[in-house]
Design a protein around this motif. Structure first.
Motif, PDB file in Angstrom:
ATOM      1  N   LYS A  47      -7.219   5.676  -5.013  1.00 21.58           N
ATOM      2  CA  LYS A  47      -8.203   6.501  -5.503  1.00 21.58           C
ATOM      3  C   LYS A  47      -9.623   6.991  -4.730  1.00 21.58           C
ATOM      4  CE  LYS A  47      -6.430   7.435  -9.600  1.00 21.58           C
ATOM      5  NZ  LYS A  47      -5.836   8.694 -10.085  1.00 21.58           N
ATOM      6  N   ASP A  75      -4.277   0.667  -7.217  1.00 21.58           N
ATOM      7  CA  ASP A  75      -4.703   2.020  -7.607  1.00 21.58           C
ATOM      8  C   ASP A  75      -6.233   2.335  -7.165  1.00 21.58           C
ATOM      9  OD1 ASP A  75      -2.493   3.401  -9.194  1.00 21.58           O
ATOM     10  OD2 ASP A  75      -2.154   1.349  -9.822  1.00 21.58           O
ATOM     11  N   HIS A  90     -13.101  -1.991  -9.863  1.00 23.25           N
ATOM     12  CA  HIS A  90     -12.230  -3.160 -10.268  1.00 23.25           C
ATOM     13  C   HIS A  90     -13.217  -4.277  -9.885  1.00 23.25           C
ATOM     14  CE1 HIS A  90      -8.964  -5.097 -11.284  1.00 23.25           C
ATOM     15  NE2 HIS A  90      -7.966  -4.101 -11.423  1.00 23.25           N
ATOM     16  N   LYS A  98      -0.541   6.973 -14.755  1.00 27.20           N
ATOM     17  CA  LYS A  98      -0.887   6.435 -16.237  1.00 27.20           C
ATOM     18  C   LYS A  98      -2.104   5.077 -16.005  1.00 27.20           C
ATOM     19  CE  LYS A  98       2.121   8.704 -18.325  1.00 27.20           C
ATOM     20  NZ  LYS A  98       1.605   9.841 -19.180  1.00 27.20           N
ATOM     21  N   TYR A  99      -2.326   4.922 -14.885  1.00 33.02           N
ATOM     22  CA  TYR A  99      -3.393   3.893 -14.614  1.00 33.02           C
ATOM     23  C   TYR A  99      -4.789   4.083 -15.396  1.00 33.02           C
ATOM     24  CZ  TYR A  99      -5.973  -0.041 -12.451  1.00 33.02           C
ATOM     25  OH  TYR A  99      -6.550  -1.347 -12.391  1.00 33.02           O
ATOM     26  N   ASN A 100      -5.131   3.075 -16.244  1.00 35.32           N
ATOM     27  CA  ASN A 100      -6.485   3.325 -16.922  1.00 35.32           C
ATOM     28  C   ASN A 100      -7.391   2.080 -16.074  1.00 35.32           C
ATOM     29  OD1 ASN A 100      -8.359   2.478 -19.028  1.00 35.32           O
ATOM     30  ND2 ASN A 100      -7.783   4.225 -19.926  1.00 35.32           N
ATOM     31  N   PHE A 101      -8.635   2.452 -15.517  1.00 35.38           N
ATOM     32  CA  PHE A 101      -9.309   1.360 -14.884  1.00 35.38           C
ATOM     33  C   PHE A 101      -9.758   0.246 -15.913  1.00 35.38           C
ATOM     34  CE2 PHE A 101      -9.376   4.715 -11.897  1.00 35.38           C
ATOM     35  CZ  PHE A 101      -8.999   4.145 -10.723  1.00 35.38           C
ATOM     36  N   THR A 102     -10.525   0.690 -17.099  1.00 36.58           N
ATOM     37  CA  THR A 102     -10.870  -0.390 -17.942  1.00 36.58           C
ATOM     38  C   THR A 102      -9.821  -1.373 -18.411  1.00 36.58           C
ATOM     39  OG1 THR A 102     -12.553   1.288 -18.804  1.00 36.58           O
ATOM     40  CG2 THR A 102     -12.055  -0.725 -20.172  1.00 36.58           C
ATOM     41  N   ILE A 103      -8.634  -0.818 -19.019  1.00 34.86           N
ATOM     42  CA  ILE A 103      -7.756  -1.781 -19.509  1.00 34.86           C
ATOM     43  C   ILE A 103      -7.018  -2.407 -18.228  1.00 34.86           C
ATOM     44  CG2 ILE A 103      -5.278  -1.658 -20.475  1.00 34.86           C
ATOM     45  CD1 ILE A 103      -5.732   0.786 -22.030  1.00 34.86           C
TER      46      ILE A 103
END
Length: 319
Positions: A186, A182, A176, A265-270
């Motif tokens: 991780k 999130d 990020h 449900k976390y998506n790093f790119t989005i």
């Protein structure tokens, strides 16, 4: 734990948008221009509200608070974002990361509460205009403003304390451009279930409660507008609220998408792309919308320009 290196991590490395190296210089220029424009626009609104006596009303006091908030809200994250666009190695200490997390989420929570207070102000102005002076006096407005800041900075306090007690033992790369919740979880080699659940609950309560209060105010405003007999009156009344409603839609749309969802449900790119909207774009959109659509602010701005021209002209004559 899970075969990870157990050496304690003392700093993190931001990855930012390193996945698109060909666009990093372009992104740097775009983000820098947006950031500088945001600072100038919000500073200008604060200056106008403070110097023009006709704008010493609840609506513009809230607007001044919002602009002050946006300056620090965007400054909490954008400098690191700009650095990641220019360098492959942008670091932050664990303490600095936790501190950034706290201030970012504190100011985000403050903005949610402040937007709800601004919606209530518009509700009283439209639905109970005869009682506006009593229900939204200057004293009550200041209480709302102070309450927004206190509530916002209290909300993420417990999750931040729990995060500060987590252990990090590698890897140390944050996928990020700032210390979002999130990505931090991780990287921890501790059990994060409690802090994740508490953080998710706190963010959901603050976001959804303020959102529902805001929508409730606007729902009553719409009903009142529809009941107005004159088409011109309906148009004039609706125009006074469209600026605030636009800001609310943009801001809540992005943060609900980002934070009101299960952590799994976390998506790093989005997540990074969506974060750009509420970290970089919204702080610029807010003053532009309020300035471009508000006659009082534009009038006060023209007055300030006229005074500056007069002072410059007088100084030239003296010399």
């Amino acid at each position: 734990m899970d075969g990870r290196n157990q050496t304690a991590v003392t700093e993190f490395i931001f990855l930012g948008f390193s996945g698109v190296p060909s666009l990093q210089l372009t992104l740097f220029v775009l983000f820098l221009m947006t950031y500088l424009l945001s600072l100038m626009a919000n500073t200008l609104i604060i200056f106008i509200v403070l110097t023009d006596s006709t704008l010493q009303t609840p609506m513009y006091i809230f607007l001044g608070n919002l602009s002050f908030l946006e300056i620090w809200y965007t400054t909490a994250t954008v400098p690191k974002l700009l650095a990641t666009c220019l360098s492959q190695l942008v670091t932050i200490s664990v303490f600095g990361c936790v501190t950034q997390y706290y201030f970012f989420f504190s100011m985000g929570a403050t903005e949610c509460i402040l937007l709800a207070a601004m919606a209530y102000d518009r509700y009283v102005a439209v639905c109970s205009p005869l009682h506006y002076a009593r229900l939204m006096s200057l004293q009550i407005c200041l209480r709302f403003s102070v309450g927004s800041w206190i509530g916002g900075f209290t909300a993420p306090l417990l999750p931040t304390i729990l995060i500060s007690r987590l252990h990090f033992c590698g890897p140390q790369k944050i996928n990020h451009f700032f210390c979002d919740s999130d990505p931090i979880f991780k990287l921890s080699c501790s059990d994060t279930f409690l802090v994740e659940a508490l953080g998710y609950t706190c963010s959901s309560v603050v976001i959804l409660s303020s959102f529902l209060l805001t929508m409730s105010s606007y729902g009553n405003i719409v009903v009142t507008i529809v009941r107005l007999s004159s088409r011109e009156a309906r148009k004039k009344t609706f125009s006074t609220c469209t600026a605030h409603f636009t800001v609310v839609t943009i801001y809540y749309g992005t943060i609900i998408f980002a934070y009101v969802r299960p952590p799994a449900k976390y998506n790093f790119t989005i997540g990074k792309v969506v974060s750009v909207f509420y970290c970089v774009v919204t702080p610029l959109v807010n003053p532009l919308i309020y300035t471009l659509r508000n006659k009082d602010v534009k009038k006060a701005f023209r007055k300030v320009l006229a005074q500056k021209r007069f002072v410059l002209a007088r100084n030239k004559q003296e010399f």
